[in-house]
Motif scaffolding. Structure first.
Motif, PDB file in Angstrom:
ATOM      1  N   GLY A  10       0.810  -1.211   0.000  1.00 51.24           N
ATOM      2  CA  GLY A  10       0.000   0.000   0.000  1.00 51.24           C
ATOM      3  C   GLY A  10       0.842   1.259   0.000  1.00 51.24           C
ATOM      4  O   GLY A  10       2.069   1.222  -0.026  1.00 51.24           O
ATOM      5  N   ILE A  11       0.150   2.391   0.051  1.00 59.87           N
ATOM      6  CA  ILE A  11       0.800   3.697   0.049  1.00 59.87           C
ATOM      7  C   ILE A  11       0.899   4.194   1.484  1.00 59.87           C
ATOM      8  O   ILE A  11      -0.102   4.285   2.197  1.00 59.87           O
ATOM      9  N   VAL A  12       2.134   4.524   1.903  1.00 57.27           N
ATOM     10  CA  VAL A  12       2.380   5.069   3.236  1.00 57.27           C
ATOM     11  C   VAL A  12       2.323   6.589   3.134  1.00 57.27           C
ATOM     12  O   VAL A  12       3.027   7.193   2.311  1.00 57.27           O
ATOM     13  N   HIS A  13       1.484   7.202   3.958  1.00 63.74           N
ATOM     14  CA  HIS A  13       1.359   8.659   3.980  1.00 63.74           C
ATOM     15  C   HIS A  13       1.140   9.090   5.416  1.00 63.74           C
ATOM     16  O   HIS A  13       0.240   8.583   6.090  1.00 63.74           O
ATOM     17  N   GLY A  14       1.990   9.995   5.882  1.00 67.65           N
ATOM     18  CA  GLY A  14       1.932  10.383   7.293  1.00 67.65           C
ATOM     19  C   GLY A  14       2.138   9.153   8.155  1.00 67.65           C
ATOM     20  O   GLY A  14       3.096   8.410   7.967  1.00 67.65           O
ATOM     21  N   LYS A  15       1.228   8.913   9.087  1.00 67.90           N
ATOM     22  CA  LYS A  15       1.268   7.728   9.947  1.00 67.90           C
ATOM     23  C   LYS A  15       0.133   6.778   9.579  1.00 67.90           C
ATOM     24  O   LYS A  15      -0.471   6.146  10.439  1.00 67.90           O
ATOM     25  N   SER A  16      -0.142   6.689   8.276  1.00 69.24           N
ATOM     26  CA  SER A  16      -1.219   5.842   7.770  1.00 69.24           C
ATOM     27  C   SER A  16      -0.737   5.041   6.573  1.00 69.24           C
ATOM     28  O   SER A  16       0.264   5.379   5.952  1.00 69.24           O
ATOM     29  N   VAL A  17      -1.499   3.991   6.255  1.00 70.19           N
ATOM     30  CA  VAL A  17      -1.260   3.220   5.039  1.00 70.19           C
ATOM     31  C   VAL A  17      -2.609   3.011   4.356  1.00 70.19           C
ATOM     32  O   VAL A  17      -3.619   2.786   5.015  1.00 70.19           O
ATOM     33  N   THR A  18      -2.593   3.102   3.028  1.00 66.73           N
ATOM     34  CA  THR A  18      -3.792   2.866   2.235  1.00 66.73           C
ATOM     35  C   THR A  18      -3.659   1.517   1.547  1.00 66.73           C
ATOM     36  O   THR A  18      -2.674   1.255   0.853  1.00 66.73           O
ATOM     37  N   CYS A  19      -4.642   0.652   1.731  1.00 68.36           N
ATOM     38  CA  CYS A  19      -4.643  -0.678   1.126  1.00 68.36           C
ATOM     39  C   CYS A  19      -4.671  -0.546  -0.396  1.00 68.36           C
ATOM     40  O   CYS A  19      -5.453   0.246  -0.936  1.00 68.36           O
ATOM     41  N   PRO A  20      -3.852  -1.327  -1.101  1.00 71.23           N
ATOM     42  CA  PRO A  20      -3.804  -1.214  -2.556  1.00 71.23           C
ATOM     43  C   PRO A  20      -5.033  -1.785  -3.273  1.00 71.23           C
ATOM     44  O   PRO A  20      -5.242  -1.507  -4.445  1.00 71.23           O
ATOM     45  N   LEU A  21      -5.858  -2.574  -2.580  1.00 71.09           N
ATOM     46  CA  LEU A  21      -7.008  -3.178  -3.250  1.00 71.09           C
ATOM     47  C   LEU A  21      -8.240  -2.277  -3.309  1.00 71.09           C
ATOM     48  O   LEU A  21      -8.827  -2.083  -4.363  1.00 71.09           O
ATOM     49  N   HIS A  22      -8.669  -1.746  -2.163  1.00 73.68           N
ATOM     50  CA  HIS A  22      -9.920  -0.991  -2.116  1.00 73.68           C
ATOM     51  C   HIS A  22      -9.793   0.347  -1.386  1.00 73.68           C
ATOM     52  O   HIS A  22     -10.797   0.917  -0.969  1.00 73.68           O
ATOM     53  N   ASN A  23      -8.564   0.804  -1.210  1.00 76.72           N
ATOM     54  CA  ASN A  23      -8.293   2.140  -0.649  1.00 76.72           C
ATOM     55  C   ASN A  23      -8.719   2.352   0.792  1.00 76.72           C
ATOM     56  O   ASN A  23      -8.950   3.477   1.214  1.00 76.72           O
ATOM     57  N   TRP A  24      -8.847   1.280   1.577  1.00 76.13           N
ATOM     58  CA  TRP A  24      -9.095   1.472   3.004  1.00 76.13           C
ATOM     59  C   TRP A  24      -7.830   2.057   3.621  1.00 76.13           C
ATOM     60  O   TRP A  24      -6.709   1.650   3.284  1.00 76.13           O
ATOM     61  N   VAL A  25      -7.994   2.998   4.550  1.00 74.70           N
ATOM     62  CA  VAL A  25      -6.871   3.668   5.191  1.00 74.70           C
ATOM     63  C   VAL A  25      -6.809   3.253   6.660  1.00 74.70           C
ATOM     64  O   VAL A  25      -7.834   3.276   7.354  1.00 74.70           O
ATOM     65  N   TYR A  26      -5.619   2.864   7.112  1.00 77.15           N
ATOM     66  CA  TYR A  26      -5.412   2.439   8.499  1.00 77.15           C
ATOM     67  C   TYR A  26      -4.370   3.305   9.178  1.00 77.15           C
ATOM     68  O   TYR A  26      -3.355   3.665   8.579  1.00 77.15           O
ATOM     69  N   SER A  27      -4.597   3.583  10.454  1.00 77.42           N
ATOM     70  CA  SER A  27      -3.598   4.244  11.284  1.00 77.42           C
ATOM     71  C   SER A  27      -2.498   3.232  11.584  1.00 77.42           C
ATOM     72  O   SER A  27      -2.774   2.122  12.048  1.00 77.42           O
ATOM     73  N   LEU A  28      -1.257   3.614  11.340  1.00 75.39           N
ATOM     74  CA  LEU A  28      -0.138   2.732  11.672  1.00 75.39           C
ATOM     75  C   LEU A  28       0.105   2.689  13.177  1.00 75.39           C
ATOM     76  O   LEU A  28       0.687   1.741  13.683  1.00 75.39           O
ATOM     77  N   GLU A  29      -0.366   3.692  13.887  1.00 76.42           N
ATOM     78  CA  GLU A  29      -0.195   3.747  15.337  1.00 76.42           C
ATOM     79  C   GLU A  29      -1.179   2.835  16.067  1.00 76.42           C
ATOM     80  O   GLU A  29      -0.796   2.134  17.002  1.00 76.42           O
ATOM     81  N   THR A  30      -2.443   2.858  15.652  1.00 75.55           N
ATOM     82  CA  THR A  30      -3.485   2.125  16.381  1.00 75.55           C
ATOM     83  C   THR A  30      -4.042   0.922  15.627  1.00 75.55           C
ATOM     84  O   THR A  30      -4.667   0.057  16.224  1.00 75.55           O
ATOM     85  N   GLY A  31      -3.867   0.895  14.314  1.00 74.14           N
ATOM     86  CA  GLY A  31      -4.424  -0.166  13.494  1.00 74.14           C
ATOM     87  C   GLY A  31      -5.869   0.063  13.102  1.00 74.14           C
ATOM     88  O   GLY A  31      -6.458  -0.716  12.360  1.00 74.14           O
ATOM     89  N   GLU A  32      -6.477   1.150  13.570  1.00 72.23           N
ATOM     90  CA  GLU A  32      -7.887   1.418  13.290  1.00 72.23           C
ATOM     91  C   GLU A  32      -8.078   1.961  11.881  1.00 72.23           C
ATOM     92  O   GLU A  32      -7.287   2.770  11.402  1.00 72.23           O
ATOM     93  N   ALA A  33      -9.164   1.498  11.235  1.00 72.77           N
ATOM     94  CA  ALA A  33      -9.539   2.045   9.938  1.00 72.77           C
ATOM     95  C   ALA A  33      -9.972   3.489  10.134  1.00 72.77           C
ATOM     96  O   ALA A  33     -10.546   3.841  11.166  1.00 72.77           O
ATOM     97  N   GLN A  34      -9.682   4.332   9.150  1.00 69.57           N
ATOM     98  CA  GLN A  34      -9.995   5.747   9.261  1.00 69.57           C
ATOM     99  C   GLN A  34     -11.105   6.122   8.285  1.00 69.57           C
ATOM    100  O   GLN A  34     -11.363   5.407   7.323  1.00 69.57           O
ATOM    101  N   GLY A  35     -11.738   7.229   8.539  1.00 70.41           N
ATOM    102  CA  GLY A  35     -12.813   7.684   7.673  1.00 70.41           C
ATOM    103  C   GLY A  35     -14.077   6.880   7.904  1.00 70.41           C
ATOM    104  O   GLY A  35     -14.384   6.485   9.022  1.00 70.41           O
ATOM    105  N   ALA A  36     -14.793   6.581   6.817  1.00 69.97           N
ATOM    106  CA  ALA A  36     -16.064   5.869   6.912  1.00 69.97           C
ATOM    107  C   ALA A  36     -15.874   4.361   7.069  1.00 69.97           C
ATOM    108  O   ALA A  36     -16.823   3.642   7.357  1.00 69.97           O
ATOM    109  N   ASP A  37     -14.655   3.877   6.866  1.00 70.53           N
ATOM    110  CA  ASP A  37     -14.388   2.441   6.954  1.00 70.53           C
ATOM    111  C   ASP A  37     -14.347   1.989   8.407  1.00 70.53           C
ATOM    112  O   ASP A  37     -13.916   2.723   9.292  1.00 70.53           O
ATOM    113  N   GLU A  38     -14.807   0.756   8.655  1.00 70.66           N
ATOM    114  CA  GLU A  38     -14.795   0.199  10.003  1.00 70.66           C
ATOM    115  C   GLU A  38     -13.976  -1.079  10.011  1.00 70.66           C
ATOM    116  O   GLU A  38     -14.126  -1.917   9.138  1.00 70.66           O
TER     117      GLU A  38
END
Length: 110
Positions: free
Chosen positions: A54-82
């Motif tokens: 995926g793409i690393v940006h700030g302290k997050s990574v975006t999944c290459p398949l469906h663009n889900w974004v995760y916090s690298l610090e907590t592992g939680e999905a960000q935005g509308a994703d759960e």
């Protein structure tokens, strides 16, 4: 904690990742532009996408398949994703990456 050397910091490019194979499965180790490192599950909680690709940006990574974004610090999905991915303790010591393998082993037994 049981720290194990898993390689050199410079083996991971800035804003990049590498995979470490463990008894708990593959762990993605990320390096941010600010020289911080994070270790998480390599599988996206959504469809199991390879987060190390995926793409690393700030302290997050975006999944290459469906663009889900995760916090690298907590592992939680960000935005509308759960969802959430596992995170693991990692540190830098003398330019080497040290992963807490006791945490990895504990999660694989659960």
């Amino acid at each position: 904690m049981s720290w194990t050397d898993i390689g050199a910091l410079n083996d991971i490019p800035l804003r990049g990742a590498r995979i470490v194979k463990t008894v708990a499965g593959c762990i993605a180790v990320f390096r941010t532009a600010e020289e911080e490192v994070f270790a998480t599950s390599n599988k996206c909680a959504h469809k199991g996408g390879p987060l190390a690709e995926g793409i690393v940006h700030g302290k997050s990574v975006t999944c290459p398949l469906h663009n889900w974004v995760y916090s690298l610090e907590t592992g939680e999905a960000q935005g509308a994703d759960e969802g959430q991915i596992a995170t693991y303790p990692i540190r830098i010591e003398d330019g080497r990456l040290l992963l807490d393998v006791s945490t990895v082993a504990a999660r694989s037994a659960a």
